[in-house]
Motif scaffolding. Structure first.
Motif: not given
Length: 297
Positions: A52-68
């Motif tokens: 996803l894009t960062e904007e879409a990930a933010a809307r989905a409430g995704l929180k970054a885990g330890p894996f890039g």
């Protein structure tokens, strides 16, 4: 010597025995990531992991885990983050690893997913109605791996001069583009020369790479598809200095990779563009058979 690991298939037998498949006629998929509506591009050359894009990930409430995550375009690395979230990819929403990056894979979409990420065992991209006189050609398929297992793209694999050559398909760009290493392999096997034209072509995530026209005395053929010219990415992994120029000598500043030792042919890739697929009605990714099948005139 050129050896293509292809098979021409009898259409009636294939049609009779074909398992249930997903037919993609519209490459836009409107679905939900967690509770957010997102518009994904289903792209035959994209990774299996939905990105996803960062904007879409933010809307989905995704929180970054330890894996890039990282998507490499030549020497350019597009970095991103990932997390586990719920997303529907044609089935009921389920927990999957989802990546995201600052730049979109393609402008106009909230994200992208390749055929390897869809739940269906067979995914067929319908390009146009079938026509009389078509035949079907099969290419061995292999995922290029990646973080967390087979999250990479689904590639066709050819053999040229005893070396592997990956093939992908791009339905949103007309041009066919080869990486520098692939261009060198094709030029050696098919008597290729570089024109003195210089331009840039967008590859993915807005990343552009310098390209020149590679002309082939012998066609690069994949079944009914036969190309005598394509674009060569002259500043990628590999060394394109070995390709003769039809105009002036190549600009030495263009060729940035001159590492000593054996070149890694696993990076050699040709991305077949829409123009080269004009005679084809479908591209089918058959996961159980590990084949990509082209149906063309």
């Amino acid at each position: 010597m050129i050896r293509y690991a292809l098979a021409t298939l009898a259409l009636p037998a294939i049609l009779a025995a074909a398992p249930a498949e997903r037919v993609v006629t519209d490459t836009a998929l409107v679905t939900k990531a967690n509770d957010a509506e997102v518009r994904l591009l289903i792209d035959p050359g994209a990774p299996a992991m939905p990105i996803l894009t960062e904007e879409a990930a933010a809307r989905a409430g995704l929180k970054a885990g330890p894996f890039g995550i990282g998507y490499r375009v030549g020497p350019v690395m597009v970095a991103g983050r990932s997390a586990v979230g719920r997303i529907g990819l044609g089935d009921a929403p389920a927990k999957r690893r989802i990546g995201w990056t600052a730049k979109p894979y393609l402008v106009g979409y909230d994200g992208v997913v390749g055929p390897g990420g869809l739940p269906d065992q067979v995914v067929r991209f319908r390009l146009r109605p079938a026509q009389p006189g078509e035949r079907e050609v099969a290419i061995p398929m292999d995922a290029d791996g990646g973080l967390f297992g087979n999250w990479g793209a689904s590639n066709g694999v050819l053999t040229i001069d005893s070396q592997p050559l990956q093939v992908r398909f791009n339905l949103h760009q007309d041009a066919t583009i080869a990486t520098a290493g692939a261009a060198l392999t094709l030029a050696k096997a098919l008597d290729g020369t570089l024109d003195d034209d210089r331009a840039e072509a967008e590859i993915a995530f807005g990343v552009k790479r310098p390209v020149r026209t590679l002309r082939l005395a012998k066609p690069f053929a994949i079944g009914p598809i036969a190309l005598t010219s394509l674009l060569a990415r002259t500043s990628d992994f590999g060394n394109a200095e070995g390709i003769a120029a039809t105009g002036t000598a190549p600009d030495p500043d263009e060729i940035v990779v001159t590492a000593k030792g054996k070149r890694d042919h696993k990076r050699d890739r040709v991305i077949i563009g829409r123009a080269a697929l004009a005679g084809c009605s479908s591209i089918t990714f058959d996961k159980p058979a590990k084949q990509i099948r082209l149906r063309c005139r």
